[in-house]
Design a protein around this motif. Structure first.
Motif, PDB file in Angstrom:
ATOM      1  N   LEU A  69       0.829  -1.205   0.000  1.00 55.50           N
ATOM      2  CA  LEU A  69       0.000   0.000   0.000  1.00 55.50           C
ATOM      3  C   LEU A  69       0.864   1.256   0.000  1.00 55.50           C
ATOM      4  N   LEU A  70       1.941   1.216   0.770  1.00 63.28           N
ATOM      5  CA  LEU A  70       2.863   2.350   0.792  1.00 63.28           C
ATOM      6  C   LEU A  70       3.510   2.546  -0.580  1.00 63.28           C
ATOM      7  N   LEU A  71       3.883   1.443  -1.219  1.00 64.54           N
ATOM      8  CA  LEU A  71       4.474   1.553  -2.545  1.00 64.54           C
ATOM      9  C   LEU A  71       3.484   2.146  -3.539  1.00 64.54           C
ATOM     10  N   ARG A  72       2.209   1.815  -3.370  1.00 66.42           N
ATOM     11  CA  ARG A  72       1.205   2.379  -4.273  1.00 66.42           C
ATOM     12  C   ARG A  72       1.115   3.895  -4.097  1.00 66.42           C
ATOM     13  N   ILE A  73       1.229   4.359  -2.870  1.00 66.03           N
ATOM     14  CA  ILE A  73       1.224   5.803  -2.629  1.00 66.03           C
ATOM     15  C   ILE A  73       2.415   6.442  -3.335  1.00 66.03           C
ATOM     16  N   PHE A  74       3.572   5.862  -3.139  1.00 64.44           N
ATOM     17  CA  PHE A  74       4.786   6.414  -3.744  1.00 64.44           C
ATOM     18  C   PHE A  74       4.719   6.396  -5.282  1.00 64.44           C
ATOM     19  N   SER A  75       3.967   5.454  -5.854  1.00 58.63           N
ATOM     20  CA  SER A  75       3.918   5.334  -7.311  1.00 58.63           C
ATOM     21  C   SER A  75       3.281   6.535  -7.988  1.00 58.63           C
ATOM     22  N   CYS A  83      12.662  11.671  -4.536  1.00 58.01           N
ATOM     23  CA  CYS A  83      13.988  11.909  -3.977  1.00 58.01           C
ATOM     24  C   CYS A  83      13.897  12.584  -2.610  1.00 58.01           C
ATOM     25  N   ARG A  84      12.940  13.465  -2.454  1.00 59.36           N
ATOM     26  CA  ARG A  84      12.753  14.115  -1.145  1.00 59.36           C
ATOM     27  C   ARG A  84      12.294  13.112  -0.096  1.00 59.36           C
ATOM     28  N   CYS A  85      11.365  12.239  -0.498  1.00 59.94           N
ATOM     29  CA  CYS A  85      10.875  11.228   0.441  1.00 59.94           C
ATOM     30  C   CYS A  85      11.999  10.272   0.844  1.00 59.94           C
ATOM     31  N   ALA A  86      12.912  10.025  -0.084  1.00 59.79           N
ATOM     32  CA  ALA A  86      14.012   9.107   0.205  1.00 59.79           C
ATOM     33  C   ALA A  86      14.917   9.620   1.311  1.00 59.79           C
ATOM     34  N   GLN A  87      14.839  10.930   1.614  1.00 53.68           N
ATOM     35  CA  GLN A  87      15.693  11.525   2.636  1.00 53.68           C
ATOM     36  C   GLN A  87      15.026  11.588   4.014  1.00 53.68           C
ATOM     37  N   VAL A  88      13.769  11.136   4.098  1.00 49.72           N
ATOM     38  CA  VAL A  88      13.039  11.240   5.361  1.00 49.72           C
ATOM     39  C   VAL A  88      13.556  10.244   6.388  1.00 49.72           C
ATOM     40  N   SER A  89      13.714   9.010   5.970  1.00 47.09           N
ATOM     41  CA  SER A  89      14.162   7.966   6.898  1.00 47.09           C
ATOM     42  C   SER A  89      14.685   6.792   6.085  1.00 47.09           C
ATOM     43  N   ALA A  91      13.507   3.745   6.177  1.00 54.13           N
ATOM     44  CA  ALA A  91      12.359   2.993   5.663  1.00 54.13           C
ATOM     45  C   ALA A  91      11.817   3.638   4.395  1.00 54.13           C
ATOM     46  N   TRP A  92      11.692   4.952   4.428  1.00 59.80           N
ATOM     47  CA  TRP A  92      11.173   5.658   3.259  1.00 59.80           C
ATOM     48  C   TRP A  92      12.188   5.675   2.120  1.00 59.80           C
ATOM     49  N   ASN A  93      13.446   5.633   2.436  1.00 64.65           N
ATOM     50  CA  ASN A  93      14.467   5.569   1.391  1.00 64.65           C
ATOM     51  C   ASN A  93      14.299   4.297   0.577  1.00 64.65           C
ATOM     52  N   VAL A  94      14.052   3.191   1.286  1.00 61.61           N
ATOM     53  CA  VAL A  94      13.858   1.911   0.614  1.00 61.61           C
ATOM     54  C   VAL A  94      12.607   1.948  -0.262  1.00 61.61           C
ATOM     55  N   LEU A  95      11.539   2.547   0.283  1.00 61.17           N
ATOM     56  CA  LEU A  95      10.285   2.613  -0.463  1.00 61.17           C
ATOM     57  C   LEU A  95      10.395   3.529  -1.680  1.00 61.17           C
ATOM     58  N   ALA A  96      10.961   4.709  -1.467  1.00 58.40           N
ATOM     59  CA  ALA A  96      11.038   5.699  -2.555  1.00 58.40           C
ATOM     60  C   ALA A  96      11.921   5.231  -3.690  1.00 58.40           C
ATOM     61  N   LEU A  97      12.987   4.510  -3.370  1.00 58.27           N
ATOM     62  CA  LEU A  97      13.928   4.072  -4.394  1.00 58.27           C
ATOM     63  C   LEU A  97      13.639   2.666  -4.901  1.00 58.27           C
ATOM     64  N   ASP A  98      12.479   2.120  -4.525  1.00 57.14           N
ATOM     65  CA  ASP A  98      12.100   0.811  -5.043  1.00 57.14           C
ATOM     66  C   ASP A  98      11.926   0.903  -6.560  1.00 57.14           C
ATOM     67  N   GLY A  99      12.446  -0.070  -7.269  1.00 57.22           N
ATOM     68  CA  GLY A  99      12.443  -0.035  -8.727  1.00 57.22           C
ATOM     69  C   GLY A  99      11.060   0.111  -9.331  1.00 57.22           C
ATOM     70  N   SER A 100      10.029  -0.397  -8.661  1.00 56.21           N
ATOM     71  CA  SER A 100       8.668  -0.328  -9.211  1.00 56.21           C
ATOM     72  C   SER A 100       8.162   1.099  -9.337  1.00 56.21           C
ATOM     73  N   ASN A 101       8.762   2.037  -8.582  1.00 57.32           N
ATOM     74  CA  ASN A 101       8.370   3.447  -8.670  1.00 57.32           C
ATOM     75  C   ASN A 101       9.108   4.186  -9.785  1.00 57.32           C
ATOM     76  N   TRP A 102      10.017   3.508 -10.446  1.00 59.77           N
ATOM     77  CA  TRP A 102      10.864   4.161 -11.437  1.00 59.77           C
ATOM     78  C   TRP A 102      10.732   3.480 -12.797  1.00 59.77           C
ATOM     79  N   GLN A 103       9.495   3.206 -13.179  1.00 55.75           N
ATOM     80  CA  GLN A 103       9.261   2.561 -14.472  1.00 55.75           C
ATOM     81  C   GLN A 103       9.336   3.562 -15.618  1.00 55.75           C
TER      82      GLN A 103
END
Length: 473
Positions: A69-75, A83-89, A91-103
């Motif tokens: 669900l979190l990944l869907r939000i990030f998508s 990139c901003r979200c990736a700097q929050v924590s 956990a969020w770094n892992v979510l924001a930089l997940d390959g599925s968000n960078w299609q």
């Protein structure tokens, strides 16, 4: 209690996003345009919600909501926000930089900062998820980075390298070796590209549907021959500024690319009727042809288009001065789906062409008649009364048409869809005529120029005074 309210709000928001997403899919391109602002508002809402969670109790959102669900939000977030979200924590770094968000990635806005290592890092992060990448204008990206990219992102389907001038045949060799699913490739202005690149693409990218090699002026008929033999499914081919191409190259295209829909040959100066007639006879699905600047072509091309390509929607033949009313009459009577025509500097055409277009082309939206000096008010009158006038015609360009007067503007008052009219150097057009047109079409954009009155010499001196407009022009 606060957490429950937040989760309820989140659920409501995601239901609305899902609804919007389905609507966009159903409505297509037009729907996406109409709903663009609404979608941005929902994206802002998602971002605000994520900020609310992360600032107040990050651990709660990570525990209460599943990763999917979190990944869907990030998508739904753009590159900058991710990139901003990736700097929050962490956990969020892992979510924001997940390959599925960078299609789908477009780095045009950051082109000055993009170097080869950035592309390499992105490719390693995205891997097989990446489907679409635009590096348009990224001058710092070269063959080494693109080789790493090709090795890591083997599912890439759309790649834009327009203006990446460090790119050479080595990049196409890498794409051929690793990216067999490639469908759209833009290599415009990559001037180091030669026939070797086209041969490599032919061997390794059989699904290629769209290729842009505009201004790759080292390409010759041999490269085109190699390309089309392996990529017979080509639907769009952009060869603008490929000055070495001759009719022989077009014969290969006509023989091997029956699915071709779009062909751009602008400024291919060696092209003649012989090559283009072969295209018309072999590519019956052709909808868009640009042959502007191909000054050797004659009415034979217009006859061939009329006889073989009834689906033609766009025709650009600016500066083709040998074309006449006879050819355009045949074209108009057979190609009823024409929407855009660029006839600038087709100096032999007269009102007869406009009469035929007004009768047979009800879908005409954009018409350029600049420098067609034989066009008169009578031709515009027929156009204004034609089938396309009331609901279709959006743009008409009449620059340097000396016989056009305010009467033409009167004839265009009934064109309710008209958005823009060009009237530069139409000496018989007046401000009063434009003002009257605007009373009927208040939102129309009128581009006109009125030469300033020559000012008298300065008194008491030999130095001549000029108004500001004259100095600029």
């Amino acid at each position: 209690m606060m957490l429950r309210l937040k989760l309820q709000y989140f659920g409501h928001l995601m239901r609305r996003v899902d609804s919007l997403e389905k609507t966009l899919m159903l409505e297509g391109t037009g729907g996406r345009r109409r709903r663009g602002r609404q979608r941005m508002r929902w994206l802002d809402g998602i971002t605000d919600l994520m900020d609310m969670f992360s600032n107040s109790d990050e651990a709660v959102i990570n525990k209460k909501l599943p990763k999917e669900l979190l990944l869907r939000i990030f998508s739904f977030l753009d590159v900058v926000t991710l990139c901003r979200c990736a700097q929050v924590s962490r956990a969020w770094n892992v979510l924001a930089l997940d390959g599925s968000n960078w299609q789908r990635i477009d780095l045009f806005d950051f082109q000055r900062d993009i170097e080869g290592r950035v592309v390499e890092n992105i490719s390693k992060r995205c891997g097989g998820f990446l489907r679409k990448l635009s590096l348009r204008g990224c001058l710092g990206v070269g063959d080494n980075a693109l080789r790493t990219f090709a090795q890591n992102c083997r599912n890439i389907e759309v790649l834009n390298l327009n203006g990446c001038t460090k790119t050479t045949d080595a990049t196409c060799t890498s794409l051929s070796k690793f990216c067999s699913k490639l469908r759209h490739l833009d290599l415009a202005s990559c001037t180091s590209i030669t026939n070797m690149s086209l041969k490599a693409l032919s061997e390794g990218c059989p699904l290629l549907e769209q290729l842009n090699i505009s201004w790759c002026d080292q390409v010759t008929k041999d490269g085109i021959q190699a390309l089309v033999r392996g990529c017979g499914g080509l639907k769009a081919l952009f060869l603008k500024g490929c000055t070495q191409l001759e009719d022989e190259a077009l014969k290969y295209i006509g023989a091997h690319c029956p699915e071709l829909v779009t062909l751009n040959l602008q400024t291919c100066l060696q092209i003649t009727d012989e090559g283009l007639i072969t295209i018309c006879r072999g590519c019956h699905k052709l909808q868009s042809l640009c042959a502007s600047g191909c000054s050797n072509i004659t009415d034979a091309i217009l006859n061939a288009l009329g006889q073989n390509c009834p689906r033609l929607r766009i025709l650009e033949v600016a500066r083709c001065s040998q074309l006449t009313d006879v050819g355009f009459t045949t074209l108009a009577r057979n190609c009823h789906e024409l929407e855009k025509m660029d006839l600038e500097e087709c100096v032999q055409i007269t009102d007869s062409t406009l009469i035929q277009l007004s009768i047979h082309c009800p879908r005409l939206q954009v018409l350029s008649l600049s420098h067609c000096e034989l066009i008169t008010d009578d031709g515009i009158r027929h156009l204004g009364n034609g089938a396309c006038a009331h609901d279709q015609l959006e743009v008409i360009e009449l620059d340097n048409c000396p016989l056009i007067t305010d009467a033409s503007l009167e004839h265009l008052k009934s064109c309710h869809s008209l958005e823009r009219i060009e009237l530069y150097d139409c000496q018989q057009i007046t401000r009063a005529g434009i003002k009257r047109l605007r009373t009927h079409l208040p939102n129309i954009k009128v581009h006109a120029y009125f030469a300033p009155v020559t000012p008298p010499p300065s008194v008491g001196g030999s130095r001549q005074r000029f108004c500001r407009c004259c100095i600029i022009l």
